[in-house]
Design a protein around this motif. Structure first.
Motif, PDB file in Angstrom:
ATOM      1  N   ASP A  15      -9.335   3.338 -27.039  1.00 31.26           N
ATOM      2  CA  ASP A  15      -9.485   4.335 -25.984  1.00 31.26           C
ATOM      3  C   ASP A  15      -8.536   4.014 -24.836  1.00 31.26           C
ATOM      4  OD1 ASP A  15     -11.666   6.033 -26.876  1.00 31.26           O
ATOM      5  OD2 ASP A  15     -12.989   4.316 -26.567  1.00 31.26           O
ATOM      6  N   CYS A  16      -8.189   5.047 -24.093  1.00 26.85           N
ATOM      7  CA  CYS A  16      -7.327   4.844 -22.927  1.00 26.85           C
ATOM      8  C   CYS A  16      -7.526   6.001 -21.962  1.00 26.85           C
ATOM      9  CB  CYS A  16      -5.864   4.780 -23.351  1.00 26.85           C
ATOM     10  SG  CYS A  16      -4.739   4.578 -21.961  1.00 26.85           S
ATOM     11  N   VAL A  17      -7.578   5.671 -20.680  1.00 25.33           N
ATOM     12  CA  VAL A  17      -7.627   6.674 -19.618  1.00 25.33           C
ATOM     13  C   VAL A  17      -6.625   6.238 -18.566  1.00 25.33           C
ATOM     14  CG1 VAL A  17      -9.039   7.666 -17.773  1.00 25.33           C
ATOM     15  CG2 VAL A  17     -10.047   7.257 -19.997  1.00 25.33           C
ATOM     16  N   VAL A  18      -5.834   7.173 -18.059  1.00 34.85           N
ATOM     17  CA  VAL A  18      -4.878   6.879 -16.991  1.00 34.85           C
ATOM     18  C   VAL A  18      -5.268   7.711 -15.781  1.00 34.85           C
ATOM     19  CG1 VAL A  18      -2.463   6.960 -16.276  1.00 34.85           C
ATOM     20  CG2 VAL A  18      -3.036   6.380 -18.643  1.00 34.85           C
ATOM     21  N   LEU A  19      -5.405   7.026 -14.636  1.00 33.41           N
ATOM     22  CA  LEU A  19      -5.764   7.702 -13.393  1.00 33.41           C
ATOM     23  C   LEU A  19      -4.678   7.485 -12.350  1.00 33.41           C
ATOM     24  CD1 LEU A  19      -9.507   6.642 -12.976  1.00 33.41           C
ATOM     25  CD2 LEU A  19      -8.628   8.759 -13.935  1.00 33.41           C
ATOM     26  N   ALA A  20      -4.422   8.513 -11.573  1.00 36.05           N
ATOM     27  CA  ALA A  20      -3.534   8.377 -10.416  1.00 36.05           C
ATOM     28  C   ALA A  20      -4.409   7.980  -9.242  1.00 36.05           C
ATOM     29  CB  ALA A  20      -2.830   9.695 -10.136  1.00 36.05           C
ATOM     30  N   GLN A  21      -4.047   6.889  -8.575  1.00 35.91           N
ATOM     31  CA  GLN A  21      -4.845   6.432  -7.447  1.00 35.91           C
ATOM     32  C   GLN A  21      -3.951   6.112  -6.264  1.00 35.91           C
ATOM     33  OE1 GLN A  21      -7.525   3.362  -8.722  1.00 35.91           O
ATOM     34  NE2 GLN A  21      -8.764   4.871  -9.769  1.00 35.91           N
ATOM     35  N   ARG A  22      -4.483   6.376  -5.068  1.00 32.46           N
ATOM     36  CA  ARG A  22      -3.755   6.088  -3.844  1.00 32.46           C
ATOM     37  C   ARG A  22      -4.146   4.708  -3.360  1.00 32.46           C
ATOM     38  NH1 ARG A  22      -0.616   9.374  -2.703  1.00 32.46           N
ATOM     39  NH2 ARG A  22      -0.068   9.309  -0.532  1.00 32.46           N
ATOM     40  N   HIS A  23      -3.149   3.955  -2.937  1.00 35.30           N
ATOM     41  CA  HIS A  23      -3.353   2.636  -2.363  1.00 35.30           C
ATOM     42  C   HIS A  23      -2.496   2.583  -1.112  1.00 35.30           C
ATOM     43  CE1 HIS A  23      -2.905  -1.713  -1.862  1.00 35.30           C
ATOM     44  NE2 HIS A  23      -4.082  -1.788  -2.463  1.00 35.30           N
ATOM     45  N   ASP A  24      -3.129   2.568   0.058  1.00 37.02           N
ATOM     46  CA  ASP A  24      -2.430   2.713   1.334  1.00 37.02           C
ATOM     47  C   ASP A  24      -1.679   4.046   1.313  1.00 37.02           C
ATOM     48  OD1 ASP A  24      -3.423   0.240   2.210  1.00 37.02           O
ATOM     49  OD2 ASP A  24      -1.748  -0.822   1.279  1.00 37.02           O
ATOM     50  N   ASP A  25      -0.378   4.039   1.491  1.00 38.82           N
ATOM     51  CA  ASP A  25       0.399   5.285   1.459  1.00 38.82           C
ATOM     52  C   ASP A  25       1.114   5.478   0.126  1.00 38.82           C
ATOM     53  OD1 ASP A  25      -0.317   6.030   4.009  1.00 38.82           O
ATOM     54  OD2 ASP A  25       1.350   4.952   4.942  1.00 38.82           O
ATOM     55  N   ASP A  26       0.755   4.684  -0.855  1.00 37.13           N
ATOM     56  CA  ASP A  26       1.447   4.690  -2.141  1.00 37.13           C
ATOM     57  C   ASP A  26       0.524   5.216  -3.230  1.00 37.13           C
ATOM     58  OD1 ASP A  26       3.577   4.109  -3.871  1.00 37.13           O
ATOM     59  OD2 ASP A  26       2.694   2.170  -4.387  1.00 37.13           O
ATOM     60  N   ALA A  27       1.030   6.077  -4.093  1.00 35.18           N
ATOM     61  CA  ALA A  27       0.282   6.546  -5.258  1.00 35.18           C
ATOM     62  C   ALA A  27       0.776   5.778  -6.470  1.00 35.18           C
ATOM     63  CB  ALA A  27       0.488   8.037  -5.467  1.00 35.18           C
ATOM     64  N   ARG A  28      -0.146   5.419  -7.362  1.00 33.89           N
ATOM     65  CA  ARG A  28       0.259   4.705  -8.574  1.00 33.89           C
ATOM     66  C   ARG A  28      -0.637   5.108  -9.728  1.00 33.89           C
ATOM     67  NH1 ARG A  28      -1.957  -1.416  -7.476  1.00 33.89           N
ATOM     68  NH2 ARG A  28      -3.990  -0.771  -6.728  1.00 33.89           N
ATOM     69  N   LEU A  29      -0.109   4.918 -10.933  1.00 34.27           N
ATOM     70  CA  LEU A  29      -0.877   5.182 -12.145  1.00 34.27           C
ATOM     71  C   LEU A  29      -1.480   3.882 -12.632  1.00 34.27           C
ATOM     72  CD1 LEU A  29       1.540   7.538 -14.112  1.00 34.27           C
ATOM     73  CD2 LEU A  29      -0.476   8.170 -12.794  1.00 34.27           C
ATOM     74  N   ILE A  30      -2.764   3.945 -13.004  1.00 37.86           N
ATOM     75  CA  ILE A  30      -3.443   2.782 -13.559  1.00 37.86           C
ATOM     76  C   ILE A  30      -4.010   3.184 -14.907  1.00 37.86           C
ATOM     77  CG2 ILE A  30      -5.311   1.108 -13.261  1.00 37.86           C
ATOM     78  CD1 ILE A  30      -5.036   1.524 -10.249  1.00 37.86           C
ATOM     79  N   ALA A  31      -3.674   2.403 -15.932  1.00 38.65           N
ATOM     80  CA  ALA A  31      -4.170   2.659 -17.286  1.00 38.65           C
ATOM     81  C   ALA A  31      -5.335   1.731 -17.572  1.00 38.65           C
ATOM     82  CB  ALA A  31      -3.056   2.429 -18.305  1.00 38.65           C
ATOM     83  N   TYR A  32      -6.456   2.298 -17.996  1.00 40.48           N
ATOM     84  CA  TYR A  32      -7.631   1.537 -18.411  1.00 40.48           C
ATOM     85  C   TYR A  32      -7.664   1.598 -19.934  1.00 40.48           C
ATOM     86  CZ  TYR A  32      -8.876   2.014 -13.534  1.00 40.48           C
ATOM     87  OH  TYR A  32      -8.859   1.969 -12.164  1.00 40.48           O
ATOM     88  N   LEU A  33      -7.621   0.444 -20.587  1.00 38.22           N
ATOM     89  CA  LEU A  33      -7.449   0.378 -22.037  1.00 38.22           C
ATOM     90  C   LEU A  33      -8.604  -0.330 -22.723  1.00 38.22           C
ATOM     91  CD1 LEU A  33      -3.857  -1.123 -21.828  1.00 38.22           C
ATOM     92  CD2 LEU A  33      -4.414   1.284 -22.012  1.00 38.22           C
ATOM     93  N   VAL A  34      -8.963   0.176 -23.885  1.00 34.09           N
ATOM     94  CA  VAL A  34      -9.868  -0.519 -24.791  1.00 34.09           C
ATOM     95  C   VAL A  34      -9.035  -0.771 -26.049  1.00 34.09           C
ATOM     96  CG1 VAL A  34     -12.031  -0.440 -26.067  1.00 34.09           C
ATOM     97  CG2 VAL A  34     -11.861   0.689 -23.840  1.00 34.09           C
TER      98      VAL A  34
END
Length: 75
Positions: A3-22
């Motif tokens: 399984d995998c889910v990728v979320l766009a998340q804001r950190h301070d003024d920066d947006a980044r993609l984080i992949a959560y993997l099984v």
């Protein structure tokens, strides 16, 4: 990959993609290289988080709020 889910998340003024993997088996370096060949650089997650299972809500869908809370603790 199970399984995998990728979320766009804001950190301070920066947006980044984080992949959560099984993973079934996982080599994140190989996965990152493969993704770089498949999608534009801005779509390759900046972080990979491996989990035993994705958190699910009462309806059996991926609990994105729980994933966001996990990344907030690791940031």
């Amino acid at each position: 990959m199970r399984d995998c889910v990728v979320l766009a998340q804001r950190h301070d003024d920066d947006a980044r993609l984080i992949a959560y993997l099984v993973p079934a088996t996982l080599d994140t370096a190989a996965l990152r290289c493969w993704l770089a060949e498949q999608v534009p650089e801005y779509m390759v997650p900046s972080q990979f988080v491996t989990l035993a299972a994705l958190p699910l809500n009462a309806n059996g869908k991926v609990d994105r709020q729980a994933l966001a809370a996990m990344s907030a603790r690791t940031s």
